[in-house]
Design an enzyme around this catalytic site. Structure first.
Site, PDB file in Angstrom:
ATOM      1  N   GLU A  97      56.744  16.307  47.283  1.00  0.00           N
ATOM      2  CA  GLU A  97      57.581  16.193  46.964  1.00  0.00           C
ATOM      3  C   GLU A  97      58.282  15.385  46.260  1.00  0.00           C
ATOM      4  OE1 GLU A  97      61.955  18.750  48.510  1.00  0.00           O
ATOM      5  OE2 GLU A  97      60.144  17.372  50.047  1.00  0.00           O
ATOM      6  N   LYS A 102      61.854  25.521  46.111  1.00  0.00           N
ATOM      7  CA  LYS A 102      62.232  25.379  47.770  1.00  0.00           C
ATOM      8  C   LYS A 102      62.859  27.059  48.000  1.00  0.00           C
ATOM      9  CE  LYS A 102      63.080  21.994  50.344  1.00  0.00           C
ATOM     10  NZ  LYS A 102      62.899  20.557  51.140  1.00  0.00           N
ATOM     11  N   CYS A 119      57.848  21.674  52.109  1.00  0.00           N
ATOM     12  CA  CYS A 119      58.839  20.508  53.175  1.00  0.00           C
ATOM     13  C   CYS A 119      59.509  21.474  54.133  1.00  0.00           C
ATOM     14  CB  CYS A 119      59.354  19.855  52.270  1.00  0.00           C
ATOM     15  SG  CYS A 119      59.833  18.236  53.342  1.00  0.00           S
TER      16      CYS A 119
END
Length: 345
Positions: free
Chosen positions: A59, A134, A166
């Site tokens: 990321e 995301k 993440c």
């Protein structure tokens, strides 16, 4: 599951993860120049790892973190666009699949709404096979617009792949959703910084074990003037054991071969640790012994999930009753995040 060689086979997918140094960029031209560096690295890696079928970058590896809001909006990418053209050329030249980060992807109502934090899975012909946005931006800091869906795509040699990003990985729901959609490899790209190193290493291993899936983690490394990123990119077996893990070094690489046969055999023939099967065949030994059939119980016993699906607003109020009612907290205020008035003792 093999580690230590540079090969692959018809059964084994060669997967590499990269500790890419977190860049600090400000303009579109700088972003495109960094894309070329990533492309060159990909092509070079294939020379050293001839079995590599898939390479995964962290990321923020393309754009870095734009701490200036105007820069973040000005450099937001279209997909497909100039950045993906550079990556596509590299994938074709190296005959390799790639996972690339685009932070951000322009919102459909750009510039009136915040960009998305997006990953793409690109095949060795330079075609985008999966685009994932995301779902759980790292609030209160990240200002990305949240996505709303996971995906599973057929990757190199037919391995089934899901992408997550993440902070997504701190919620067990997303791992289970990917696995129950058929994912055999969950790719977690992250730009994770200290102090959360130990927790993040632990959670990816635990989720691999709990979801009977391979996990590939690519994390940033280095210091960008604000955060220090801990690296430790890793490839984890479906039994939760680490096959290979980098340290904190910038541009460190790890590589492993992931067997399709082994994971499919484990999901078919595993018993005591076959968590995906057992979740929807609860207590089958007891129902057999009770004369209630050999399938166990399929119904979901977890009240929270049915309540969340059927009454999301009411569920939010329930959670606020034992947490807080505002997104911010007056005891550690963050600019731009609303919070209740501080109480004076």
């Amino acid at each position: 599951m093999r580690h230590g060689d540079i090969s692959s086979s018809n059964d084994c997918v060669g997967v590499a993860v990269v500790n890419y140094k977190m860049p600090r960029l400000h303009t579109k031209a700088e972003v495109l120049d960094n894309c070329r560096k990533i492309a060159d690295m990909l092509v070079g890696m294939k020379r050293g790892l001839p079995g590599m079928d898939l390479v995964i970058f962290p990321e923020y590896s393309t754009h870095g973190i734009m701490y200036d809001a105007k820069e973040m909006y000005d450099t937001a990418s279209a997909i497909p666009g100039e950045e993906t053209e550079i990556f596509a050329d590299a994938c074709r030249r190296a005959n390799v699949w790639g996972v690339f980060s685009l932070t951000g992807e322009r919102h459909e109502e750009h510039p009136n709404k915040a960009p998305y934090n997006t990953l793409i899975l690109m095949n060795n012909q330079g075609e985008i096979v999966q685009k994932y946005r995301k779902i759980m931006p790292w609030v209160p800091i990240e200002g990305w617009y949240p996505g709303d869906c996971t995906y599973v795509s057929e990757g190199p040699k037919g391995l089934k792949i899901s992408l997550i990003i993440c902070d997504d990985g701190n919620y067990p729901e997303i791992w289970r959703d990917c696995a129950m959609r058929g994912a055999e490899l969950v790719v977690r790209c992250q730009g994770y910084m200290y102090p959360a190193k130990e927790q993040q290493i632990m959670v990816s291993k635990a989720m691999a074990f709990m979801n009977n899936c391979y996990v590939a983690v690519a994390n940033a490394a280095g210091f960008d003037g604000v955060y220090s990123y801990f690296g430790h990119s890793a490839i984890i077996g479906f039994d939760g054991r680490t096959l290979g893990e980098t340290g904190e070094e910038e541009m460190g690489i790890q590589y492993a071969e992931l067997s399709k046969h082994l994971i499919r055999d484990a999901r078919k023939n595993g018993q005591s640790q076959n968590h995906l099967f057992k979740l929807v065949h609860r207590g089958y030994t007891g129902t057999i012994n009770s004369g209630d059939g050999d399938k166990g119980v399929a119904a979901c016993p977890y009240n929270f999930y049915s309540q969340w699906v059927n009454d999301p607003e009411g569920t939010r109020e329930m959670v606020e009753s034992f947490t807080r009612t505002t997104v911010g907290t007056p005891e550690c205020p963050i600019e731009g995040i609303p919070h209740e008035a501080p109480k004076h003792r």
